[in-house]
Design an enzyme around this catalytic site. Structure first.
Site, PDB file in Angstrom:
ATOM      1  N   GLU A  92       0.816  -1.212   0.000  1.00  0.00           N
ATOM      2  CA  GLU A  92       0.000   0.000   0.000  1.00  0.00           C
ATOM      3  C   GLU A  92       0.851   1.265   0.000  1.00  0.00           C
ATOM      4  OE1 GLU A  92      -3.841  -1.997   2.191  1.00  0.00           O
ATOM      5  OE2 GLU A  92      -2.834  -0.356   3.202  1.00  0.00           O
ATOM      6  N   CYS A 105       3.436   8.468   1.246  1.00  0.00           N
ATOM      7  CA  CYS A 105       3.911   7.546   2.275  1.00  0.00           C
ATOM      8  C   CYS A 105       4.132   6.200   1.587  1.00  0.00           C
ATOM      9  CB  CYS A 105       2.867   7.456   3.385  1.00  0.00           C
ATOM     10  SG  CYS A 105       3.336   6.334   4.712  1.00  0.00           S
ATOM     11  N   CYS A 112       5.920  -7.023   7.384  1.00  0.00           N
ATOM     12  CA  CYS A 112       6.989  -6.534   8.254  1.00  0.00           C
ATOM     13  C   CYS A 112       7.311  -7.607   9.288  1.00  0.00           C
ATOM     14  CB  CYS A 112       6.540  -5.254   8.964  1.00  0.00           C
ATOM     15  SG  CYS A 112       7.834  -4.482   9.964  1.00  0.00           S
ATOM     16  N   CYS A 116       5.545  -5.215  16.087  1.00  0.00           N
ATOM     17  CA  CYS A 116       5.009  -4.234  17.051  1.00  0.00           C
ATOM     18  C   CYS A 116       3.528  -4.558  17.309  1.00  0.00           C
ATOM     19  CB  CYS A 116       5.157  -2.815  16.509  1.00  0.00           C
ATOM     20  SG  CYS A 116       6.867  -2.362  16.142  1.00  0.00           S
ATOM     21  N   CYS A 119       0.537  -2.440  15.648  1.00  0.00           N
ATOM     22  CA  CYS A 119       0.605  -2.097  14.222  1.00  0.00           C
ATOM     23  C   CYS A 119      -0.081  -3.147  13.352  1.00  0.00           C
ATOM     24  CB  CYS A 119       2.070  -1.964  13.818  1.00  0.00           C
ATOM     25  SG  CYS A 119       2.302  -1.672  12.047  1.00  0.00           S
ATOM     26  N   SER A 221      10.851   5.548  15.827  1.00  0.00           N
ATOM     27  CA  SER A 221       9.646   5.129  16.540  1.00  0.00           C
ATOM     28  C   SER A 221      10.028   4.754  17.956  1.00  0.00           C
ATOM     29  CB  SER A 221       9.015   3.928  15.827  1.00  0.00           C
ATOM     30  OG  SER A 221       8.602   4.314  14.550  1.00  0.00           O
ATOM     31  N   ASN A 308      -4.026   4.756  15.820  1.00  0.00           N
ATOM     32  CA  ASN A 308      -5.142   4.449  14.927  1.00  0.00           C
ATOM     33  C   ASN A 308      -5.601   3.028  15.143  1.00  0.00           C
ATOM     34  OD1 ASN A 308      -5.490   6.907  13.400  1.00  0.00           O
ATOM     35  ND2 ASN A 308      -3.406   6.514  12.702  1.00  0.00           N
ATOM     36  N   CYS A 351      -1.478   6.206   9.804  1.00  0.00           N
ATOM     37  CA  CYS A 351      -0.281   5.578  10.360  1.00  0.00           C
ATOM     38  C   CYS A 351      -0.594   4.204  10.929  1.00  0.00           C
ATOM     39  CB  CYS A 351       0.281   6.421  11.505  1.00  0.00           C
ATOM     40  SG  CYS A 351       0.626   8.099  11.052  1.00  0.00           S
TER      41      CYS A 351
HETATM   42  N1  SAH Z   1       9.034   0.386  10.426  1.00  0.00           N
HETATM   43  C1  SAH Z   1       9.137   1.805  10.489  1.00  0.00           C
HETATM   44  C2  SAH Z   1       8.215   2.567   9.555  1.00  0.00           C
HETATM   45  C3  SAH Z   1       6.803   2.103   9.370  1.00  0.00           C
HETATM   46  S1  SAH Z   1       5.557   2.515  10.524  1.00  0.00           S
HETATM   47  C4  SAH Z   1       8.950   2.255  11.921  1.00  0.00           C
HETATM   48  O1  SAH Z   1       8.664   1.435  12.777  1.00  0.00           O
HETATM   49  O2  SAH Z   1       9.140   3.431  12.209  1.00  0.00           O
HETATM   50  C5  SAH Z   1       5.393   4.266  10.593  1.00  0.00           C
HETATM   51  C6  SAH Z   1       4.962   4.760  11.976  1.00  0.00           C
HETATM   52  O3  SAH Z   1       3.600   4.399  12.280  1.00  0.00           O
HETATM   53  C7  SAH Z   1       5.805   4.170  13.104  1.00  0.00           C
HETATM   54  O4  SAH Z   1       6.126   5.160  14.020  1.00  0.00           O
HETATM   55  C8  SAH Z   1       4.851   3.173  13.708  1.00  0.00           C
HETATM   56  O5  SAH Z   1       5.206   2.817  15.017  1.00  0.00           O
HETATM   57  C9  SAH Z   1       3.545   3.910  13.619  1.00  0.00           C
HETATM   58  N2  SAH Z   1       2.348   3.097  13.823  1.00  0.00           N
HETATM   59  C10 SAH Z   1       2.229   1.761  13.710  1.00  0.00           C
HETATM   60  N3  SAH Z   1       0.965   1.363  13.978  1.00  0.00           N
HETATM   61  C11 SAH Z   1       0.277   2.489  14.280  1.00  0.00           C
HETATM   62  C12 SAH Z   1      -1.098   2.755  14.608  1.00  0.00           C
HETATM   63  N4  SAH Z   1      -1.979   1.781  14.656  1.00  0.00           N
HETATM   64  N5  SAH Z   1      -1.454   4.022  14.836  1.00  0.00           N
HETATM   65  C13 SAH Z   1      -0.566   5.037  14.726  1.00  0.00           C
HETATM   66  N6  SAH Z   1       0.715   4.850  14.397  1.00  0.00           N
HETATM   67  C14 SAH Z   1       1.145   3.597  14.172  1.00  0.00           C
END
Ligand code: SAH
Length: 365
Positions: A92, A105, A112, A116, A119, A221, A308, A351
């Protein structure tokens, strides 16, 4: 599969054109089509000899991402593309248009491996790395999309954020090769300051970025102020605990003198108390964390992100009041801090919501 033109550097394209007995200017001509005109098929490169167009069409490809769907939100100013890969995975990309700029973006991996807990992409696991061409292709899609709008003939993308699916530093070489072509004045020609990479906190990637010649922006992050909580939310913290992450960040700041953004996703009752805000300030300042000497605060910026919703997790978004109280503590501690404005929540384009969910079954039973 045929070589994708999006995977080639100008030098590689040049070698191909020479091997095909083409004149010296040919590679640049094709490169210009790809990166300045956003041409997506050799057939449309009408200033090339017909025979060459036919050979390009027969022996190369223009990418492997097949656009399956575009969803829009925010009055069409947010546009999410779903691409299918030949092996069935889905990637995406999100384009966000603002009055004074536009940001894409971009995903760097399909799925991945970082796991986390908050996510959506993590639920897929790692499907595979994207090639540099597949990363570049997403930017070119956004560029075409932007140009299509009425009255936007000359409009150009102003920002690229590598914050889509995947961990950029876990696919470093391919990702960086994409960055170079996107930056290349003969290529896509976007200034390095218009690009931002976000990492889960792979310390060696942060150190490596510090040594690169292009000054792209770095976001980290963070999401938790102590190791116990961060390890529970982000398994990567067991490999690179906070002390090590802070060391790598300090190294980056010292080497580059550039500002780093710390992303902090706020989840109700998990990481959003005023005490945790104070602990975050102390982490950055370096008090009370053993050998952690702290960071130059003028180079720190905390980006608070309302979490989110991701279906199937027991987590909740922090109430507005708690977000503001958290921010207030950081202000009192003189930590520069802003709350991120969300886009595309209702089309799962915000995000951490990217998971190809409309095509892929999450955790099929
Ligand atoms: N792998 C990288 C980039 C991808 S995620 C990273 O971890 O930074 C981009 C950002 O979105 C990261 O800060 C991640 O932690 C955040 N993110 C992940 N899930 C999310 C959610 N449900 N709501 C808001 N931000 C989220």
């Amino acid at each position: 599969m045929n070589t994708s033109l999006y995977d080639l550097t100008l030098a590689e394209l040049d070698a191909m054109m020479r091997a095909w007995n083409q004149p010296a200017f040919r590679a640049r001509q094709v490169y210009r089509h790809i990166y300045s005109n956003y041409t997506d098929t050799p057939t449309a490169m009408t200033d090339l000899p017909l025979a060459l167009r036919e050979r390009l069409a027969a022996e190369t490809s223009m990418g492997s991402l097949r656009l399956t769907r575009v969803q829009t939100a925010d009055d069409g100013q947010t546009r999410k593309a779903l691409f299918a890969l030949p092996d069935g995975a889905v990637v995406e990309t999100v384009l966000m248009i603002y009055p004074d700029r536009s940001t894409v973006c971009v995903s760097t991996q399909a799925g991945c491996a970082m796991g986390c807990v908050f996510c959506a992409t993590a639920k897929l696991g790692l499907l595979r790395n994207l090639s540099s061409g597949e990363i570049v292709e997403q930017v070119l899609w956004a560029s075409r999309e932007l140009r299509k709008r009425p009255g936007a003939a000359g409009a150009r993308l102003s920002n690229i954020v590598f914050m889509g699916m995947g961990e950029p530093f876990a696919n470093y070489e391919r990702w960086w090769s994409a960055v170079e072509r996107l930056h290349d004045p003969q290529g896509f020609n976007l200034g390095a300051r218009g690009m931002t990479v976000s990492t889960v906190g792979l310390a060696q990637g942060i150190r490596r970025l510090a040594a690169e010649s292009l000054p792209i922006n770095l976001a980290i992050s963070l999401h938790a102020p102590d190791d116990a909580l961060r390890s529970a939310m982000m398994p990567v913290n067991k490999r690179y605990p906070l002390a090590e992450l802070m060391d790598a960040t300090r190294f980056y700041m010292m080497e580059t003198n550039r500002r780093v953004s710390f992303e902090y996703v706020l989840m109700q009752g998990q990481n959003d108390s005023p005490q945790q805000a104070l602990a975050l300030a102390q982490l950055l300042r370096g008090f009370g964390h053993g050998k952690n000497a702290g960071l130059p605060l003028n180079l720190c910026h905390v980006n608070l992100i309302p979490w989110n919703p991701v279906p199937g997790t027991p987590l909740g978004r922090s109430e507005r009041q708690r977000v503001l109280a958290f921010q207030q503590v950081l202000h009192e501690q003189a930590i520069p801090c802003t709350v991120r404005v969300e886009r595309g929540v209702e089309i799962a384009a915000a995000c951490g919501q990217l998971a190809g969910s409309s095509t892929i079954t999450l955790n099929p039973a």
